[in-house]
Scaffold this motif. Structure first.
Motif, short mmCIF file in Angstrom:
data_model
loop_
_atom_site.label_atom_id
_atom_site.label_comp_id
_atom_site.label_asym_id
_atom_site.label_seq_id
_atom_site.Cartn_x
_atom_site.Cartn_y
_atom_site.Cartn_z
N PRO A 77 0.80 -1.27 0.12
CA PRO A 77 0.15 0.07 -0.02
C PRO A 77 1.02 1.28 -0.03
O PRO A 77 1.85 1.23 0.98
N SER A 78 0.67 2.26 -0.79
CA SER A 78 1.43 3.34 -1.01
C SER A 78 1.26 4.39 0.28
O SER A 78 0.11 4.29 0.75
N THR A 79 2.46 4.91 0.76
CA THR A 79 2.33 5.98 1.59
C THR A 79 2.10 7.36 0.94
O THR A 79 1.91 8.31 1.95
N SER A 80 2.21 7.34 -0.33
CA SER A 80 2.20 8.71 -0.95
C SER A 80 1.39 8.49 -2.28
O SER A 80 1.55 7.25 -2.74
N ASN A 81 1.08 9.76 -2.91
CA ASN A 81 0.74 9.42 -4.18
C ASN A 81 1.02 10.99 -4.78
O ASN A 81 1.08 12.03 -4.18
N GLY A 82 1.34 10.97 -6.01
CA GLY A 82 1.88 12.23 -6.43
C GLY A 82 3.39 12.65 -6.30
O GLY A 82 3.97 11.83 -5.45
N CYS A 83 3.98 13.70 -6.65
CA CYS A 83 5.37 14.05 -6.48
C CYS A 83 5.67 15.37 -6.57
O CYS A 83 4.86 16.06 -7.41
N ALA A 84 6.58 16.07 -5.96
CA ALA A 84 7.03 17.34 -6.27
C ALA A 84 7.92 17.43 -7.42
O ALA A 84 8.06 18.59 -7.97
N MET A 85 8.21 16.37 -8.21
CA MET A 85 8.95 16.49 -9.55
C MET A 85 7.97 16.26 -10.46
O MET A 85 6.96 16.04 -10.18
N ALA A 86 8.37 16.42 -11.74
CA ALA A 86 7.41 16.60 -12.95
C ALA A 86 8.00 15.92 -14.01
O ALA A 86 7.93 16.55 -15.19
N CYS A 87 8.18 14.77 -14.07
CA CYS A 87 8.68 13.90 -15.18
C CYS A 87 7.62 13.89 -16.33
O CYS A 87 6.47 13.52 -15.83
N ALA A 88 7.91 14.10 -17.51
CA ALA A 88 7.24 14.33 -18.49
C ALA A 88 6.54 13.09 -18.82
O ALA A 88 5.19 12.97 -19.37
N TYR A 89 6.79 11.97 -18.68
CA TYR A 89 6.28 10.75 -18.92
C TYR A 89 5.78 9.83 -17.87
O TYR A 89 5.32 8.82 -17.66
N CYS A 90 5.44 10.48 -16.74
CA CYS A 90 5.06 9.70 -15.54
C CYS A 90 3.34 9.61 -15.58
O CYS A 90 2.60 10.36 -16.16
N TYR A 91 2.92 8.28 -15.29
CA TYR A 91 1.72 7.86 -15.42
C TYR A 91 0.59 8.63 -14.39
O TYR A 91 -0.50 8.35 -14.86
N VAL A 92 1.17 8.92 -13.31
CA VAL A 92 -0.08 9.49 -12.57
C VAL A 92 -0.88 10.59 -12.95
O VAL A 92 -2.11 10.45 -12.61
N PRO A 93 -0.47 11.57 -13.72
CA PRO A 93 -1.30 12.73 -14.25
C PRO A 93 -2.36 12.07 -15.16
O PRO A 93 -3.15 12.75 -15.62
N ARG A 94 -1.98 10.96 -15.98
CA ARG A 94 -3.19 10.44 -16.71
C ARG A 94 -4.30 10.20 -15.91
O ARG A 94 -5.37 10.05 -16.45
N ARG A 95 -4.29 9.78 -14.59
CA ARG A 95 -5.30 9.38 -13.71
C ARG A 95 -5.73 10.67 -13.05
O ARG A 95 -7.17 10.90 -13.04
N LYS A 96 -4.81 11.48 -12.51
CA LYS A 96 -5.31 12.69 -11.79
C LYS A 96 -5.67 13.96 -12.54
O LYS A 96 -6.40 14.91 -12.31
N GLY A 97 -4.73 13.91 -13.67
CA GLY A 97 -4.79 15.31 -14.40
C GLY A 97 -3.88 16.13 -13.59
O GLY A 97 -3.68 16.44 -12.56
N PHE A 98 -3.39 17.35 -14.60
CA PHE A 98 -2.87 18.57 -14.05
C PHE A 98 -1.70 18.12 -13.41
O PHE A 98 -0.87 17.09 -13.47
N SER A 99 -1.24 19.04 -12.14
CA SER A 99 0.04 18.97 -11.63
C SER A 99 0.36 17.69 -10.79
O SER A 99 1.23 17.38 -10.52
N ASN A 100 -1.01 17.46 -9.98
CA ASN A 100 -0.70 16.32 -9.16
C ASN A 100 0.58 16.34 -8.03
O ASN A 100 1.40 15.67 -8.02
N PRO A 101 0.48 17.29 -7.05
CA PRO A 101 1.39 17.51 -6.16
C PRO A 101 1.55 16.38 -5.17
O PRO A 101 0.61 15.41 -5.38
N ILE A 102 2.42 16.45 -4.30
CA ILE A 102 2.49 15.28 -3.25
C ILE A 102 1.25 15.02 -2.21
O ILE A 102 0.81 16.15 -1.84
#
Length: 354
Positions: A88-113
């Protein structure tokens, strides 16, 4: 990138129950001047998710906004690739902004930590699960002796550790589990982790790619040479240190760039690091939804990532439609990559290639 440059929190979205947990109170106390905005769920915040925004908003939100929630699902998911199980994740999202990251596919926009404050429940669930597994029956591609739990599927734990002690607690947990290891990939170098005393029970995987490409797609991450230089320091601190060659992006001249990267690694790390080194190789997977998001804030990256001339649509295990390099050709390119690695770094065992 210094922690102050990466995160400077002035706004916290939080679920109502966050202050009921010691970790929640610790984090809120760490940022006493931050604006606090109560939300029903960390997962659906219209102000953050689903907007288009500009590149300035994207980076500003990554640096200044934090989301706090309570992890609901505590199940382990079988993996069999990078790890035996996804914890189970203790976090979701990131302060970094890799252009290939799959998380914004689901949440959209910048998705911070987003950090989950019930880390004790996560640790207890992992311990119960590991206790039921018994010894690893036999050595496999994942590990020779222990069940491996991936801890950072949806974020970067090196950055999470700049904000709170969730990662320290996870490392301490695995120090006491004789049949299990924790594992996470990172694109940051957080030297605070050197004091966590993992005693060989946590595997850190530094994600690497050619530096000139990383400068375009690995936005707000540690420089590649800094990541390479950290390998021996983390090994001496008691971590098992592997590398992820990820993602492998195809373009004119990619083989020469990767050869130069392999030479840089070989010329930097110690014999002790080489003796225990293993890698994962992950070819780029893209997505038309992420393509649309990126066009709104970082279109230059899409010149590298969006290559329909050599990509094809393929349904993922999760049911989504993704773009991957074309069947047949992908196998040939992966074989060329592995041959180049074997030539330049013959000691680096390939644990997993996809």
């Amino acid at each position: 990138m210094a922690p102050r440059d990466l995160i400077d929190i002035d706004r916290i979205f939080h679920e109502p129950a966050v202050a009921d947990f010691p970790r929640g109170r610790e984090i809120l106390a760490r940022y006493p001047n931050a604006e606090r905005i109560e939300v029903p769920s960390h997962w659906n915040i219209p102000e953050l998710h689903g907007n288009e925004g500009s590149v300035e908003d994207w980076v500003r939100i990554k640096r200044s906004t934090l989301v706090l929630g309570v992890k609901k699902g505590l199940a382990m998911r079988p993996n069999g690739r990078s790890a035996h199980f996804i914890a189970p994740s203790t976090s979701n999202g990131c302060a970094m902004a890799c252009a290939y990251c799959y998380v914004p596919r689901r949440k959209g926009f910048s998705n911070p930590i987003s950090l989950f404050v019930n880390v004790d429940a996560v640790c207890a669930a992992i311990a119960r699960h590991a206790g039921k597994q018994g010894p690893l029956p036999e050595s496999d591609q994942i590990d020779g002796q222990a069940w491996v739990y991936d801890l950072g599927e949806n974020g970067d734990l090196s950055v999470d550790a700049m904000i709170c002690d969730n990662v320290r607690d996870l490392v301490a947990l695995f120090r006491g589990l004789p049949n299990a290891k924790g594992s996470f990939a990172t694109k940051a170098v957080n030297r605070d982790l050197l004091a966590y005393d993992p005693q060989g029970r946590t595997r850190i995987r530094f994600s690497l790619m050619p530096a000139r490409i990383a400068r375009i797609v690995d936005v707000r991450t540690a420089p590649i040479l800094e990541r390479i230089a950290a390998i021996d320091d983390f090994l001496r601190a008691g971590y098992e240190v592997h590398v992820n060659f990820s993602p492998v992006i195809l373009y004119e001249g990619w083989e020469a760039d990767w050869a130069a990267l392999f030479d840089a690694i070989d010329g930097t790390i110690s014999e002790a690091a080489k003796a225990q080194l293993a890698c994962e190789i992950i070819m780029l997977t893209h997505n038309d939804g992420l393509h649309a998001v990126n066009l709104g804030w970082h279109p230059k990256a899409e010149d590298l990532l969006w290559r329909p001339d050599i990509q094809e649509t393929k349904r993922s295990e999760g049911g989504g439609e993704n773009l991957r390099y074309r069947t047949g050709w992908k196998g040939r390119w992966l074989a060329r990559f592995k041959a180049l690695l074997a030539e330049r770094m013959p000691y680096c065992r390939v644990r997993y290639a996809f």
